[in-house]
Design a protein around this motif. Structure first.
Motif, PDB file in Angstrom:
ATOM      1  N   ARG A 153      40.622   9.023  36.398  1.00  0.00           N
ATOM      2  CA  ARG A 153      41.483   9.448  35.306  1.00  0.00           C
ATOM      3  C   ARG A 153      42.930   9.058  35.590  1.00  0.00           C
ATOM      4  O   ARG A 153      43.413   9.194  36.712  1.00  0.00           O
ATOM      5  CB  ARG A 153      41.407  10.961  35.117  1.00  0.00           C
ATOM      6  N   GLY A 154      43.625   8.589  34.559  1.00  0.00           N
ATOM      7  CA  GLY A 154      45.033   8.314  34.723  1.00  0.00           C
ATOM      8  C   GLY A 154      45.800   9.606  34.970  1.00  0.00           C
ATOM      9  O   GLY A 154      45.543  10.627  34.333  1.00  0.00           O
ATOM     10  N   ILE A 155      46.723   9.576  35.916  1.00  0.00           N
ATOM     11  CA  ILE A 155      47.525  10.751  36.235  1.00  0.00           C
ATOM     12  C   ILE A 155      48.873  10.624  35.529  1.00  0.00           C
ATOM     13  O   ILE A 155      49.595   9.634  35.702  1.00  0.00           O
ATOM     14  CB  ILE A 155      47.712  10.891  37.761  1.00  0.00           C
ATOM     15  N   ASN A 156      49.210  11.609  34.714  1.00  0.00           N
ATOM     16  CA  ASN A 156      50.438  11.582  33.941  1.00  0.00           C
ATOM     17  C   ASN A 156      51.042  12.979  33.947  1.00  0.00           C
ATOM     18  O   ASN A 156      50.502  13.903  34.564  1.00  0.00           O
ATOM     19  CB  ASN A 156      50.172  11.097  32.518  1.00  0.00           C
ATOM     20  N   GLN A 157      52.122  13.151  33.253  1.00  0.00           N
ATOM     21  CA  GLN A 157      52.750  14.465  33.159  1.00  0.00           C
ATOM     22  C   GLN A 157      53.119  14.743  31.716  1.00  0.00           C
ATOM     23  O   GLN A 157      53.698  13.885  31.037  1.00  0.00           O
ATOM     24  CB  GLN A 157      53.996  14.548  34.034  1.00  0.00           C
ATOM     25  N   THR A 180      51.371  18.569  36.802  1.00  0.00           N
ATOM     26  CA  THR A 180      52.563  19.355  36.499  1.00  0.00           C
ATOM     27  C   THR A 180      53.587  19.340  37.628  1.00  0.00           C
ATOM     28  O   THR A 180      54.772  19.568  37.397  1.00  0.00           O
ATOM     29  CB  THR A 180      52.162  20.808  36.185  1.00  0.00           C
ATOM     30  N   ASP A 181      53.143  19.086  38.855  1.00  0.00           N
ATOM     31  CA  ASP A 181      54.063  19.016  39.989  1.00  0.00           C
ATOM     32  C   ASP A 181      53.399  18.207  41.106  1.00  0.00           C
ATOM     33  O   ASP A 181      52.213  17.845  41.004  1.00  0.00           O
ATOM     34  CB  ASP A 181      54.463  20.411  40.476  1.00  0.00           C
ATOM     35  N   PRO A 182      54.125  17.881  42.186  1.00  0.00           N
ATOM     36  CA  PRO A 182      53.556  17.043  43.246  1.00  0.00           C
ATOM     37  C   PRO A 182      52.283  17.599  43.861  1.00  0.00           C
ATOM     38  O   PRO A 182      51.341  16.837  44.151  1.00  0.00           O
ATOM     39  CB  PRO A 182      54.691  16.964  44.267  1.00  0.00           C
ATOM     40  N   SER A 183      52.203  18.902  44.073  1.00  0.00           N
ATOM     41  CA  SER A 183      51.013  19.457  44.721  1.00  0.00           C
ATOM     42  C   SER A 183      49.779  19.301  43.847  1.00  0.00           C
ATOM     43  O   SER A 183      48.672  19.033  44.347  1.00  0.00           O
ATOM     44  CB  SER A 183      51.236  20.932  45.061  1.00  0.00           C
ATOM     45  N   VAL A 184      49.950  19.466  42.547  1.00  0.00           N
ATOM     46  CA  VAL A 184      48.823  19.281  41.626  1.00  0.00           C
ATOM     47  C   VAL A 184      48.383  17.818  41.626  1.00  0.00           C
ATOM     48  O   VAL A 184      47.183  17.515  41.624  1.00  0.00           O
ATOM     49  CB  VAL A 184      49.212  19.741  40.201  1.00  0.00           C
ATOM     50  N   ALA A 185      49.345  16.890  41.640  1.00  0.00           N
ATOM     51  CA  ALA A 185      49.019  15.464  41.687  1.00  0.00           C
ATOM     52  C   ALA A 185      48.275  15.111  42.968  1.00  0.00           C
ATOM     53  O   ALA A 185      47.298  14.350  42.956  1.00  0.00           O
ATOM     54  CB  ALA A 185      50.295  14.634  41.572  1.00  0.00           C
ATOM     55  N   ILE A 186      48.708  15.682  44.088  1.00  0.00           N
ATOM     56  CA  ILE A 186      48.048  15.416  45.366  1.00  0.00           C
ATOM     57  C   ILE A 186      46.591  15.862  45.320  1.00  0.00           C
ATOM     58  O   ILE A 186      45.690  15.153  45.799  1.00  0.00           O
ATOM     59  CB  ILE A 186      48.800  16.133  46.510  1.00  0.00           C
ATOM     60  N   GLY A 187      46.327  17.013  44.723  1.00  0.00           N
ATOM     61  CA  GLY A 187      44.950  17.483  44.620  1.00  0.00           C
ATOM     62  C   GLY A 187      44.072  16.529  43.843  1.00  0.00           C
ATOM     63  O   GLY A 187      42.931  16.254  44.245  1.00  0.00           O
ATOM     64  N   GLU A 188      44.597  15.980  42.745  1.00  0.00           N
ATOM     65  CA  GLU A 188      43.804  15.032  41.957  1.00  0.00           C
ATOM     66  C   GLU A 188      43.613  13.716  42.701  1.00  0.00           C
ATOM     67  O   GLU A 188      42.537  13.111  42.652  1.00  0.00           O
ATOM     68  CB  GLU A 188      44.462  14.787  40.599  1.00  0.00           C
ATOM     69  N   VAL A 189      44.640  13.254  43.396  1.00  0.00           N
ATOM     70  CA  VAL A 189      44.503  12.038  44.199  1.00  0.00           C
ATOM     71  C   VAL A 189      43.381  12.207  45.223  1.00  0.00           C
ATOM     72  O   VAL A 189      42.526  11.318  45.386  1.00  0.00           O
ATOM     73  CB  VAL A 189      45.834  11.701  44.908  1.00  0.00           C
ATOM     74  N   GLY A 240      48.822   5.888  38.199  1.00  0.00           N
ATOM     75  CA  GLY A 240      49.844   6.762  37.652  1.00  0.00           C
ATOM     76  C   GLY A 240      50.424   6.155  36.390  1.00  0.00           C
ATOM     77  O   GLY A 240      50.401   4.930  36.208  1.00  0.00           O
ATOM     78  N   TYR A 241      51.001   7.028  35.532  1.00  0.00           N
ATOM     79  CA  TYR A 241      51.483   6.548  34.238  1.00  0.00           C
ATOM     80  C   TYR A 241      52.940   6.897  33.988  1.00  0.00           C
ATOM     81  O   TYR A 241      53.634   7.441  34.854  1.00  0.00           O
ATOM     82  CB  TYR A 241      50.548   7.028  33.128  1.00  0.00           C
ATOM     83  N   GLU A 242      53.403   6.574  32.776  1.00  0.00           N
ATOM     84  CA  GLU A 242      54.830   6.415  32.513  1.00  0.00           C
ATOM     85  C   GLU A 242      55.651   7.705  32.548  1.00  0.00           C
ATOM     86  O   GLU A 242      56.879   7.646  32.621  1.00  0.00           O
ATOM     87  CB  GLU A 242      55.044   5.717  31.166  1.00  0.00           C
ATOM     88  N   SER A 243      55.030   8.870  32.514  1.00  0.00           N
ATOM     89  CA  SER A 243      55.806  10.113  32.505  1.00  0.00           C
ATOM     90  C   SER A 243      55.927  10.775  33.871  1.00  0.00           C
ATOM     91  O   SER A 243      56.477  11.873  33.979  1.00  0.00           O
ATOM     92  CB  SER A 243      55.187  11.103  31.502  1.00  0.00           C
ATOM     93  N   LEU A 244      55.445  10.140  34.918  1.00  0.00           N
ATOM     94  CA  LEU A 244      55.543  10.708  36.254  1.00  0.00           C
ATOM     95  C   LEU A 244      56.900  10.394  36.874  1.00  0.00           C
ATOM     96  O   LEU A 244      57.314   9.231  36.921  1.00  0.00           O
ATOM     97  CB  LEU A 244      54.442  10.150  37.163  1.00  0.00           C
ATOM     98  N   PRO A 245      57.594  11.401  37.393  1.00  0.00           N
ATOM     99  CA  PRO A 245      58.885  11.158  38.062  1.00  0.00           C
ATOM    100  C   PRO A 245      58.673  10.646  39.481  1.00  0.00           C
ATOM    101  O   PRO A 245      57.567  10.696  40.033  1.00  0.00           O
ATOM    102  CB  PRO A 245      59.528  12.551  38.058  1.00  0.00           C
ATOM    103  N   PRO A 254      56.257   2.026  34.769  1.00  0.00           N
ATOM    104  CA  PRO A 254      57.648   2.463  34.605  1.00  0.00           C
ATOM    105  C   PRO A 254      57.831   3.347  33.378  1.00  0.00           C
ATOM    106  O   PRO A 254      57.163   3.192  32.365  1.00  0.00           O
ATOM    107  CB  PRO A 254      58.420   1.153  34.452  1.00  0.00           C
ATOM    108  N   GLY A 255      58.778   4.256  33.493  1.00  0.00           N
ATOM    109  CA  GLY A 255      59.107   5.178  32.408  1.00  0.00           C
ATOM    110  C   GLY A 255      60.038   6.227  32.973  1.00  0.00           C
ATOM    111  O   GLY A 255      61.240   5.998  33.117  1.00  0.00           O
ATOM    112  N   ALA A 256      59.490   7.386  33.301  1.00  0.00           N
ATOM    113  CA  ALA A 256      60.287   8.406  33.976  1.00  0.00           C
ATOM    114  C   ALA A 256      60.691   7.949  35.372  1.00  0.00           C
ATOM    115  O   ALA A 256      61.636   8.484  35.962  1.00  0.00           O
ATOM    116  CB  ALA A 256      59.503   9.711  34.050  1.00  0.00           C
ATOM    117  N   SER A 257      59.989   6.987  35.915  1.00  0.00           N
ATOM    118  CA  SER A 257      60.361   6.298  37.155  1.00  0.00           C
ATOM    119  C   SER A 257      60.619   4.837  36.818  1.00  0.00           C
ATOM    120  O   SER A 257      59.830   4.214  36.107  1.00  0.00           O
ATOM    121  CB  SER A 257      59.248   6.393  38.201  1.00  0.00           C
TER     122      SER A 257
END
Length: 454
Positions: A158-162, A174-183, A196-201, A223-226
Motif C-alpha cells: 500500500r502507498g504510504i501517505n498522510q 499520521t506520524d513517524p511511528s505509525v509510518a514505521i509500523g507500516e513499513v 511513499g507519496y506526496e503528502s509525507l513530510p 515530491p510534495g510536502a517534501s
C-alpha cells in the motif's frame, strides 16, 4: 486478476480422496514454472546495452526459460521440438521494464488488461506501486511461476501517505511511528520496496528509510510536502516525478522549476548523483498538462477503454491555455535538468505512472516515455538504459538480466530498424519473448482488447 496459465484438472469423480488428490495436484502444478519448448532465435544482431552497440548476428538457444547458448551459428543437434524464429536483419533488445506502473484492478478493468498491454509493447517487467500488499506479493509470485500471463512483477505494498482516506490501496501515516509500523509490516510481507507519496513530510521519510535500513528494501518518494532535495537528504532510493526540486509544495508544481537558480539546481544534481538516487521522471505523464494537443493526438488513445478515453479528452479540452504554457515551461526546465543530470552520471529509470484518467496508455506509454527522454536531450542509448539496465537495478534484479549470456532469463524483444539512431524503432516489435516463451505482439494486443471490453 491475472489469466491463469495452468489450472485445476476438471472431470467427474465419485471419490472424495481422488478429488482431493486432483485439487492438491493442481495447486502444486500452479506453483511450478510452466514447461516451454526449446526456442532458437537466429540471425539477429544483439544490442549490448552496457556498451551501447550492436554485436554480430547470433543464434540464441533458449531452454527452460533461460538462454542456453549464444553462438555464431545454430548449435547441432538442436533439442527435440525446438521452435525456430528467423530474425535476420532484426535486433534483439532486452525486455523493457516500466519502473512506475499501476498494474492493478481498476474500475471496470482487471489487471489482465495492463499485463497484456505491457507484453504487447515489449514490456516484460513492471515495477508496481501502490497496491494492496498481500495482493501485490501474491501476483508477483504468480508472475514468477508462470501461473499468469504477465510481465515479471516487482511490487510495493500500500502507498504510504498522510491525510488521505485510508483504504486497501493506501495507508494513512499520521506520524513517524505509525509510518514505521507500516513499513515493518510490508517488509514482513516480503515487498520489494515501500512507496511513499506526496503528502509525507521529511521527518516521516527519514523514519521510513531508517526502519528499512539493512533489510534490502528501499523507499521510493514523491515530491510534495517534501521537496526532491528533502527526499535525497532522507536517503530514499528513488524519486518519482520531478515536482518541487528545492522547496516543499507551496503552489502549483509548474511554478517550482523555471525560477530556480542554476547554482541551486547544480547543488541538487550533485546531491542526487552522490546519493545514487534514481529519478523516475515520468516525462510523458507531465506532457498531459504541458502539451495537451500532442497528447490528444496520440494514436495509442484508441487502446484505452472508451470511458477513460473520453474522460481524458474532455479533461484535455478543459485545460486553460495559460496553465499549459506554464506547464510547458516547467517541462522544458525539467528536461534541461535531466540532460545535465545524466551527463553527470545520474541514474534515470523510465516509468509511466498515470495522469488524468489514463495517460500514458499502459504498455504504449513506456515508448512515449522513452521518446520524451530523447526529446529532453538524452541519447537513444541512455533512454534504452532507463528502461533496461537502470530499471533492472532499481528493482533489485541481477545485472545479467539485461545481457544475452548463458544462464540468464530469456526476456527480450525482437525489433526491426535501428533503435540506437531512432528511438521510435524500439516500438517496431515483431516478437516478444517472456521467460523463454515467444509471443506475437499483435495477438497479445488482441487479447488486451478483449480484456479491456468497451
Amino acid at each position: 486478476m491475472g489469466t491463469p496459465r495452468t489450472g485445476p484438472a476438471a472431470g467427474p469423480s465419485t471419490r472424495c480422496v481422488a478429488a482431493a488428490v486432483v485439487a492438491i495436484g493442481a495447486v502444486l502444478a500452479a506453483q511450478q514454472p510452466v514447461a516451454k519448448p526449446p526456442l532458437l532465435v537466429e540471425g539477429a544482431r544483439v544490442l549490448d546495452v552496457a556498451r551501447g552497440r550492436y554485436l554480430a548476428p547470433a543464434a540464441v538457444l533458449i531452454e527452460n526459460g533461460r538462454i542456453k547458448s549464444v553462438t555464431p551459428e545454430p548449435p547441432a543437434p538442436l533439442p527435440t521440438g525446438t521452435a525456430r524464429v528467423k530474425a535476420a536483419g532484426s535486433v534483439l533488445v532486452p525486455g523493457l521494464v516500466d519502473a512506475h506502473a499501476w498494474a492493478a484492478p481498476a474500475t471496470g478493468l482487471e489487471a489482465d488488461y495492463f499485463y497484456l498491454m505491457g507484453l504487447a509493447h515489449g514490456v516484460t517487467g513492471f515495477r508496481v506501486l501502490n497496491v494492496r500488499t498481500a495482493w501485490g506479493v501474491a501476483q508477483r509470485e504468480r508472475s514468477i511461476s508462470g501461473e499468469i500471463l504477465a510481465p515479471r512483477l516487482w511490487t510495493s505494498g500500500r502507498g504510504i501517505n498522510q491525510g488521505a482516506s485510508p483504504d486497501r490501496w493506501l495507508f494513512d501515516a499520521t506520524d513517524p511511528s505509525v509510518a514505521i509500523g507500516e513499513v515493518r509490516r510490508q517488509i514482513d510481507a516480503r515487498v520489494n520496496w515501500v512507496a511513499g507519496y506526496e503528502s509525507l513530510p521529511p521527518d516521516i521519510y527519514r523514519a521510513m528509510v531508517t526502519a528499512a535500513r539493512r533489510t534490502g528494501v528501499r523507499i521510493s518518494g514523491q515530491p510534495g510536502a517534501s521537496s526532491m532535495s528533502d527526499l535525497a537528504a532522507a536517503g530514499v532510493g528513488s524519486i518519482e516525478s520531478l515536482a518541487y526540486p528545492l522547496k516543499p509544495r507551496n503552489g502549483p508544481a509548474a511554478d517550482a522549476w523555471p525560477a530556480v537558480a542554476a547554482r541551486d539546481l547544480n547543488a541538487l544534481q550533485t546531491r542526487l548523483v552522490r546519493g545514487r538516487v534514481t529519478l523516475v521522471p515520468m516525462m510523458a505523464a507531465a506532457m498531459v498538462r504541458a502539451f495537451p494537443e500532442e497528447v490528444a493526438g496520440d494514436q495509442a488513445l484508441a487502446l484505452l477503454p472508451e470511458a477513460r478515453r473520453e474522460a481524458l479528452k474532455a479533461a484535455l479540452k478543459k485545460l486553460p491555455a495559460a496553465d499549459a504554457a506554464r506547464a510547458g515551461r516547467a517541462w522544458t526546465s525539467q528536461a534541461a535538468f535531466l540532460k545535465r543530470f545524466v551527463g553527470a552520471g545520474g541514474r534515470v529509470a523510465a516509468g509511466t505512472g498515470f495522469e488524468l484518467a489514463g495517460y500514458p496508455v499502459p504498455g504504449a506509454g513506456l515508448h512515449r516515455e522513452l521518446a520524451a527522454l530523447v526529446r529532453a536531450g538524452l541519447p537513444p542509448i541512455e533512454a534504452i538504459r532507463a528502461a533496461t539496465s537502470t530499471a533492472a537495478d532499481l528493482v533489485g534484479a541481477k545485472p545479467t538480466v539485461v545481457r544475452f549470456t548463458p544462464g540468464t532469463d530469456a526476456n527480450f524483444v525482437i525489433v526491426t530498424g535501428d533503435p540506437l539512431k531512432r528511438i521510435e524503432d524500439l516500438a517496431r516489435i515483431t516478437h516478444v519473448v517472456r521467460a523463454g516463451e515467444v509471443f506475437d505482439p499483435k495477438l497479445l494486443l488482441a487479447r488486451a482488447m478483449q480484456a479491456r471490453g468497451k
